[in-house]
Design a protein around this motif. Structure first.
Motif, PDB file in Angstrom:
ATOM      1  N   GLY A  99      39.524  72.431  38.727  1.00 18.99           N
ATOM      2  CA  GLY A  99      40.828  72.541  38.085  1.00 18.99           C
ATOM      3  C   GLY A  99      40.834  73.618  37.017  1.00 18.99           C
ATOM      4  O   GLY A  99      39.808  73.914  36.410  1.00 18.99           O
ATOM      5  N   LEU A 100      41.996  74.208  36.784  1.00 17.94           N
ATOM      6  CA  LEU A 100      42.184  75.230  35.759  1.00 17.94           C
ATOM      7  C   LEU A 100      43.363  74.845  34.882  1.00 17.94           C
ATOM      8  O   LEU A 100      44.453  74.584  35.389  1.00 17.94           O
ATOM      9  N   ILE A 101      43.141  74.792  33.577  1.00 16.43           N
ATOM     10  CA  ILE A 101      44.225  74.584  32.619  1.00 16.43           C
ATOM     11  C   ILE A 101      44.551  75.925  31.979  1.00 16.43           C
ATOM     12  O   ILE A 101      43.740  76.516  31.272  1.00 16.43           O
ATOM     13  N   MET A 102      45.746  76.406  32.267  1.00 18.35           N
ATOM     14  CA  MET A 102      46.186  77.687  31.708  1.00 18.35           C
ATOM     15  C   MET A 102      46.803  77.491  30.338  1.00 18.35           C
ATOM     16  O   MET A 102      47.479  76.500  30.079  1.00 18.35           O
ATOM     17  N   ASP A 103      46.588  78.465  29.483  1.00 20.50           N
ATOM     18  CA  ASP A 103      47.244  78.474  28.177  1.00 20.50           C
ATOM     19  C   ASP A 103      48.567  79.218  28.327  1.00 20.50           C
ATOM     20  O   ASP A 103      48.685  80.401  28.008  1.00 20.50           O
ATOM     21  N   TYR A 154      45.714  74.490  39.591  1.00 24.86           N
ATOM     22  CA  TYR A 154      45.938  74.955  38.224  1.00 24.86           C
ATOM     23  C   TYR A 154      47.137  74.217  37.633  1.00 24.86           C
ATOM     24  O   TYR A 154      48.040  73.779  38.359  1.00 24.86           O
ATOM     25  N   VAL A 155      47.108  74.055  36.317  1.00 25.16           N
ATOM     26  CA  VAL A 155      48.239  73.478  35.594  1.00 25.16           C
ATOM     27  C   VAL A 155      48.586  74.416  34.444  1.00 25.16           C
ATOM     28  O   VAL A 155      47.719  75.088  33.887  1.00 25.16           O
ATOM     29  N   GLU A 156      49.854  74.471  34.117  1.00 23.46           N
ATOM     30  CA  GLU A 156      50.356  75.365  33.071  1.00 23.46           C
ATOM     31  C   GLU A 156      50.613  74.566  31.802  1.00 23.46           C
ATOM     32  O   GLU A 156      51.528  73.737  31.753  1.00 23.46           O
ATOM     33  N   CYS A 157      49.800  74.811  30.785  1.00 28.98           N
ATOM     34  CA  CYS A 157      49.921  74.091  29.512  1.00 28.98           C
ATOM     35  C   CYS A 157      50.604  75.004  28.503  1.00 28.98           C
ATOM     36  O   CYS A 157      49.958  75.828  27.851  1.00 28.98           O
ATOM     37  N   THR A 158      51.908  74.877  28.384  1.00 30.40           N
ATOM     38  CA  THR A 158      52.667  75.743  27.481  1.00 30.40           C
ATOM     39  C   THR A 158      52.673  75.233  26.052  1.00 30.40           C
ATOM     40  O   THR A 158      53.103  75.935  25.147  1.00 30.40           O
ATOM     41  N   ASP A 159      52.184  74.021  25.838  1.00 30.68           N
ATOM     42  CA  ASP A 159      52.086  73.424  24.496  1.00 30.68           C
ATOM     43  C   ASP A 159      50.642  72.981  24.286  1.00 30.68           C
ATOM     44  O   ASP A 159      50.191  72.022  24.914  1.00 30.68           O
ATOM     45  N   PRO A 160      49.875  73.662  23.425  1.00 28.48           N
ATOM     46  CA  PRO A 160      48.462  73.324  23.243  1.00 28.48           C
ATOM     47  C   PRO A 160      48.210  71.870  22.854  1.00 28.48           C
ATOM     48  O   PRO A 160      47.148  71.321  23.151  1.00 28.48           O
ATOM     49  N   SER A 161      49.179  71.227  22.227  1.00 31.63           N
ATOM     50  CA  SER A 161      48.998  69.835  21.830  1.00 31.63           C
ATOM     51  C   SER A 161      48.946  68.910  23.043  1.00 31.63           C
ATOM     52  O   SER A 161      48.540  67.750  22.928  1.00 31.63           O
ATOM     53  N   CYS A 175      47.133  69.650  25.759  1.00 30.94           N
ATOM     54  CA  CYS A 175      45.939  69.975  26.539  1.00 30.94           C
ATOM     55  C   CYS A 175      45.134  68.728  26.900  1.00 30.94           C
ATOM     56  O   CYS A 175      44.643  68.601  28.025  1.00 30.94           O
ATOM     57  N   SER A 176      45.015  67.790  25.959  1.00 29.97           N
ATOM     58  CA  SER A 176      44.277  66.556  26.239  1.00 29.97           C
ATOM     59  C   SER A 176      44.887  65.789  27.398  1.00 29.97           C
ATOM     60  O   SER A 176      44.174  65.212  28.230  1.00 29.97           O
ATOM     61  N   GLN A 183      42.239  75.840  23.261  1.00 25.67           N
ATOM     62  CA  GLN A 183      42.026  74.565  23.952  1.00 25.67           C
ATOM     63  C   GLN A 183      40.715  73.901  23.509  1.00 25.67           C
ATOM     64  O   GLN A 183      40.368  72.825  23.992  1.00 25.67           O
ATOM     65  N   GLU A 184      40.016  74.543  22.580  1.00 26.73           N
ATOM     66  CA  GLU A 184      38.697  74.056  22.163  1.00 26.73           C
ATOM     67  C   GLU A 184      38.755  72.662  21.537  1.00 26.73           C
ATOM     68  O   GLU A 184      37.929  71.795  21.859  1.00 26.73           O
ATOM     69  N   GLU A 185      39.690  72.432  20.646  1.00 33.24           N
ATOM     70  CA  GLU A 185      39.754  71.136  19.954  1.00 33.24           C
ATOM     71  C   GLU A 185      39.911  69.991  20.950  1.00 33.24           C
ATOM     72  O   GLU A 185      39.206  68.973  20.872  1.00 33.24           O
ATOM     73  N   ALA A 186      40.818  70.159  21.903  1.00 33.27           N
ATOM     74  CA  ALA A 186      41.033  69.117  22.906  1.00 33.27           C
ATOM     75  C   ALA A 186      39.788  68.922  23.763  1.00 33.27           C
ATOM     76  O   ALA A 186      39.394  67.789  24.074  1.00 33.27           O
TER      77      ALA A 186
END
Length: 331
Positions: free
Chosen positions: A36-40, A69-76, A78-79, A100-103
């Motif tokens: 899986g890929l989480i995009m910023d 892949y999923v599109e994460c437009t809000d970093p909050s 990410c979890s 995305q490091e914190e999550a």
């Protein structure tokens, strides 16, 4: 390299079976591998997300694994995306941006049976995480050499997204490259914003670029994600030179993109999955730099022989250690 956990090694064996079986979708010998890929942000940014997607396609084709892949437009959020991919059975997850490091740090330790990759930041203290950092100061230095040699006014613009160390790293490397060629040159530095919207605001990037142009800039370089499209547009509108980033951005303005500074996130994703398939999963911190060709610049048709000679000489000097480029993140 730090020792991988026993559960991660089980994942290695499963991936190896999938690679040998060659069945598209990752099913082989009762094993199902999912990457899986989480995009910023969103696909189509002409930057890190598009590049990471290319890496995802490469591992799907080469190793026969199932991908998403999923599109994460809000970093909050990410979890939530991490949790969602794990619940869907994805056992290798790639995060393509530093924010995305914190999550990831909060999530990865409680899921030791999943292998994680993160780009553009360091996570070297969790056994099932491999982090890849680009020597962006190095490729930015090369871009600076090209910019200074192409510029007639010796006024050059830099457009950044957020003013954070990972982007200041681009800025300082670029400035040093410019001044290695033209010590008298002026680099005009502009930043777009202070939150995640800074990466997707081409209108503001265009306005800031036009300000640089009004103050004499005839070459501009960006490290601003999708916002950088506005910088390239402003340069094209005024018949000036733009320098792209992350991927070759010449197609955005074929007559005005001088070159692009390359950070090869697709290569990092490929190397990570390949390492798992080969039974030696990468973990800790891994650097992509001039020495291993993990960063560089595009040799475009606008790069004259003298410019390319200077860029190649600088790249060799950096690789050998003869040229020291400041990395602000080491301070």
């Amino acid at each position: 390299m730090r020792k991988a956990t026993a559960i991660l090694m089980a994942l290695v064996m499963a991936l190896a079976l999938a690679a040998c079986g060659g069945e598209t979708g990752g099913k082989s010998g009762g094993s199902e591998i999912k990457v899986g890929l989480i995009m910023d942000g969103s696909l189509g940014d002409e930057s890190i997300n598009d590049q990471a997607y290319e890496g995802l396609k490469q591992v799907e084709e080469r190793f026969g694994v199932e991908t998403k892949y999923v599109e994460c437009t809000d970093p909050s959020m990410c979890s939530d995306y991490l949790e969602g991919l794990v619940e869907q059975g994805f056992n290798v997850i790639c995060c393509d941006a530093f924010n995305q490091e914190e999550a990831l740090r909060a999530f990865a330790p409680s899921h030791p049976d999943v292998g994680f990759l993160i780009l553009d930041t360091e996570v070297s203290d969790i056994d099932n995480v491999a982090s890849f950092m680009y020597a962006t100061h190095e490729c930015s230095y090369l871009a600076g050499v090209a910019a200074a040699m192409k510029s007639e006014s010796k006024v050059i613009g830099f457009i950044g997204g957020m003013q954070v160390p990972t982007i200041e790293k681009f800025q300082v490397g670029f400035e040093e490259g410019v001044r290695s060629v033209a010590p008298e040159a002026q680099v005009l530095v502009k930043y777009i914003g202070n939150d995640n919207s800074a990466w997707n605001d081409p209108a503001t990037a265009k306005t800031l670029t036009l300000d640089c142009i009004s103050n004499g800039a005839d070459v501009c370089y960006h490290a601003a994600g999708a916002s950088g499209l506005g910088m390239i547009e402003a340069c094209a509108d005024n018949g000036l030179w733009a320098i792209g980033v992350n991927i070759d951005q010449e197609h955005l303005a074929p007559e005005n993109v001088l070159t692009s500074a390359l950070t090869k996130g697709d290569r990092a994703i490929y190397l990570y999955v390949e390492s798992i398939v080969n039974g030696s999963p990468m973990t800790g911190l891994n650097i992509l730099n001039c020495a291993n060709e993990g960063v560089g610049v595009v040799e475009s048709r606008f790069m004259t022989e003298d410019i390319m000679a200077a860029v190649n000489e600088a790249a060799q000097g950096i690789a050998s250690g003869k040229i020291k480029v400041t990395n602000v993140m080491d301070n």
